[in-house]
Motif scaffolding. Structure first.
Motif, PDB file in Angstrom:
ATOM      1  N   LYS A  23     -24.978   0.918   5.231  1.00 41.06           N
ATOM      2  CA  LYS A  23     -23.671   0.303   5.034  1.00 41.06           C
ATOM      3  C   LYS A  23     -22.628   0.708   6.047  1.00 41.06           C
ATOM      4  CE  LYS A  23     -24.327   2.275   0.625  1.00 41.06           C
ATOM      5  NZ  LYS A  23     -24.023   2.592  -0.658  1.00 41.06           N
ATOM      6  N   ARG A  24     -22.709   1.893   6.597  1.00 41.39           N
ATOM      7  CA  ARG A  24     -21.679   2.346   7.519  1.00 41.39           C
ATOM      8  C   ARG A  24     -21.694   1.547   8.812  1.00 41.39           C
ATOM      9  NH1 ARG A  24     -17.418   4.268   6.219  1.00 41.39           N
ATOM     10  NH2 ARG A  24     -17.217   5.494   8.074  1.00 41.39           N
ATOM     11  N   GLU A  25     -22.768   0.895   9.116  1.00 49.19           N
ATOM     12  CA  GLU A  25     -22.867   0.144  10.359  1.00 49.19           C
ATOM     13  C   GLU A  25     -22.133  -1.192  10.287  1.00 49.19           C
ATOM     14  OE1 GLU A  25     -24.168   1.954  12.668  1.00 49.19           O
ATOM     15  OE2 GLU A  25     -24.817   3.396  11.178  1.00 49.19           O
ATOM     16  N   PHE A  26     -21.789  -1.648   9.091  1.00 45.02           N
ATOM     17  CA  PHE A  26     -21.172  -2.963   8.932  1.00 45.02           C
ATOM     18  C   PHE A  26     -19.674  -2.956   9.115  1.00 45.02           C
ATOM     19  CE2 PHE A  26     -24.635  -3.433   5.618  1.00 45.02           C
ATOM     20  CZ  PHE A  26     -25.518  -3.992   6.512  1.00 45.02           C
ATOM     21  N   GLY A  27     -19.019  -1.861   8.825  1.00 41.08           N
ATOM     22  CA  GLY A  27     -17.564  -1.877   8.768  1.00 41.08           C
ATOM     23  C   GLY A  27     -17.148  -2.564   7.489  1.00 41.08           C
ATOM     24  N   GLN A  28     -16.336  -3.592   7.585  1.00 38.04           N
ATOM     25  CA  GLN A  28     -15.835  -4.279   6.406  1.00 38.04           C
ATOM     26  C   GLN A  28     -16.585  -5.585   6.128  1.00 38.04           C
ATOM     27  OE1 GLN A  28     -13.538  -2.902   4.381  1.00 38.04           O
ATOM     28  NE2 GLN A  28     -13.675  -1.143   5.727  1.00 38.04           N
ATOM     29  N   LEU A  29     -17.606  -5.906   6.884  1.00 42.79           N
ATOM     30  CA  LEU A  29     -18.330  -7.151   6.692  1.00 42.79           C
ATOM     31  C   LEU A  29     -19.503  -6.956   5.745  1.00 42.79           C
ATOM     32  CD1 LEU A  29     -18.570  -8.426  10.374  1.00 42.79           C
ATOM     33  CD2 LEU A  29     -16.981  -9.192   8.615  1.00 42.79           C
ATOM     34  N   SER A  30     -19.770  -7.978   4.955  1.00 45.25           N
ATOM     35  CA  SER A  30     -20.980  -7.951   4.143  1.00 45.25           C
ATOM     36  C   SER A  30     -22.152  -8.290   5.062  1.00 45.25           C
ATOM     37  CB  SER A  30     -20.889  -8.977   3.006  1.00 45.25           C
ATOM     38  OG  SER A  30     -21.054 -10.286   3.517  1.00 45.25           O
ATOM     39  N   PRO A  31     -23.371  -7.936   4.653  1.00 41.29           N
ATOM     40  CA  PRO A  31     -24.525  -8.282   5.486  1.00 41.29           C
ATOM     41  C   PRO A  31     -24.628  -9.777   5.763  1.00 41.29           C
ATOM     42  CG  PRO A  31     -25.169  -6.717   3.816  1.00 41.29           C
ATOM     43  CD  PRO A  31     -23.748  -7.113   3.512  1.00 41.29           C
ATOM     44  N   LEU A  32     -24.295 -10.607   4.769  1.00 42.46           N
ATOM     45  CA  LEU A  32     -24.370 -12.062   4.968  1.00 42.46           C
ATOM     46  C   LEU A  32     -23.372 -12.522   6.021  1.00 42.46           C
ATOM     47  CD1 LEU A  32     -24.612 -13.300   1.275  1.00 42.46           C
ATOM     48  CD2 LEU A  32     -26.443 -13.033   2.938  1.00 42.46           C
ATOM     49  N   GLU A  33     -22.164 -11.996   5.968  1.00 41.41           N
ATOM     50  CA  GLU A  33     -21.147 -12.372   6.957  1.00 41.41           C
ATOM     51  C   GLU A  33     -21.560 -11.942   8.351  1.00 41.41           C
ATOM     52  OE1 GLU A  33     -17.950 -10.243   5.186  1.00 41.41           O
ATOM     53  OE2 GLU A  33     -17.223 -11.968   4.067  1.00 41.41           O
ATOM     54  N   VAL A  35     -24.625 -11.319   9.534  1.00 39.55           N
ATOM     55  CA  VAL A  35     -25.765 -12.105  10.022  1.00 39.55           C
ATOM     56  C   VAL A  35     -25.281 -13.455  10.534  1.00 39.55           C
ATOM     57  CG1 VAL A  35     -27.848 -13.326   9.309  1.00 39.55           C
ATOM     58  CG2 VAL A  35     -27.506 -10.973   8.604  1.00 39.55           C
ATOM     59  N   SER A  36     -24.401 -14.077   9.772  1.00 44.16           N
ATOM     60  CA  SER A  36     -23.881 -15.389  10.181  1.00 44.16           C
ATOM     61  C   SER A  36     -23.123 -15.291  11.493  1.00 44.16           C
ATOM     62  CB  SER A  36     -22.947 -15.945   9.110  1.00 44.16           C
ATOM     63  OG  SER A  36     -23.629 -16.077   7.904  1.00 44.16           O
ATOM     64  N   LEU A  37     -22.249 -14.301  11.600  1.00 42.82           N
ATOM     65  CA  LEU A  37     -21.455 -14.159  12.814  1.00 42.82           C
ATOM     66  C   LEU A  37     -22.309 -13.827  14.028  1.00 42.82           C
ATOM     67  CD1 LEU A  37     -18.354 -12.282  11.400  1.00 42.82           C
ATOM     68  CD2 LEU A  37     -18.499 -14.666  12.142  1.00 42.82           C
ATOM     69  N   LEU A  38     -23.401 -13.117  13.820  1.00 49.80           N
ATOM     70  CA  LEU A  38     -24.282 -12.787  14.938  1.00 49.80           C
ATOM     71  C   LEU A  38     -25.123 -13.981  15.387  1.00 49.80           C
ATOM     72  CD1 LEU A  38     -25.647  -9.276  13.889  1.00 49.80           C
ATOM     73  CD2 LEU A  38     -24.070  -9.781  15.756  1.00 49.80           C
ATOM     74  N   MET A  39     -25.545 -14.788  14.443  1.00 44.50           N
ATOM     75  CA  MET A  39     -26.506 -15.837  14.770  1.00 44.50           C
ATOM     76  C   MET A  39     -25.884 -17.152  15.222  1.00 44.50           C
ATOM     77  SD  MET A  39     -29.533 -15.234  11.996  1.00 44.50           S
ATOM     78  CE  MET A  39     -30.521 -16.559  12.645  1.00 44.50           C
TER      79      MET A  39
END
Length: 163
Positions: A23-33, A35-39
């Protein structure tokens, strides 16, 4: 169909990879957010400058990603087990003024990060902290001990007047 299958495999791979990172690697984003922003940029870039210049392929890939994100979020909202798999659970880092070393090592949170959040919450020493919890979104929630006057059966502390 090849595009849909490729995007689905990449989506699942990135989602699992981000869950493994923690979880610390995400910051304030959820995993779904995240993944979407990366892809999305990568998918659209393939049509713009990649080997496949087809706008149809790019739109199919983006639509597949949107459907996958929508279905994942629906499943997470409907089934608590699925939400836990996708987002994770909160982790207790401090309890009653003491660090929980195993949890801090597992989540890779440093004491300095906890102290920083304590200071933001107006606390100066670790003994003031009842709970410090690493939330699934990567933020740290800090809860102070109740003041003695708030506990039932305890009189409020005496106040001394300065003369």
């Amino acid at each position: 169909m090849d595009t849909v299958l490729r995007i689905a495999v990449i989506y699942l791979f990135v989602l699992v990879g981000l869950r493994v990172l923690g979880k610390r690697e995400f910051g304030q984003l959820s995993p779904l957010e995240l993944v979407s922003l990366l892809m999305i940029p990568e998918i659209v870039a393939q049509a713009a400058v990649g080997s496949d210049y087809s706008l149809t392929t790019a739109l199919t890939a983006a639509a597949t990603l949107f459907v996958l994100v929508f279905v994942t979020s629906m499943l997470a909202q409907r089934f608590e087990v699925f939400e836990t798999l996708v987002s994770g659970r909160p982790t207790v880092l401090v309890h009653n003024g003491r660090f929980i070393e195993a949890a801090m090592n597992h989540t890779r949170v440093t004491p300095a990060e906890v102290f920083s959040e304590m200071h933001k919450a107006g606390m100066e020493v670790l003994s003031e902290v009842k709970w410090a919890i690493l939330e699934p979104d990567g933020s740290i929630a800090v809860i102070a001990h109740d003041p003695p006057s708030d506990k039932p059966g305890h009189p409020p502390p005496e106040k001394k007047l300065a003369l």
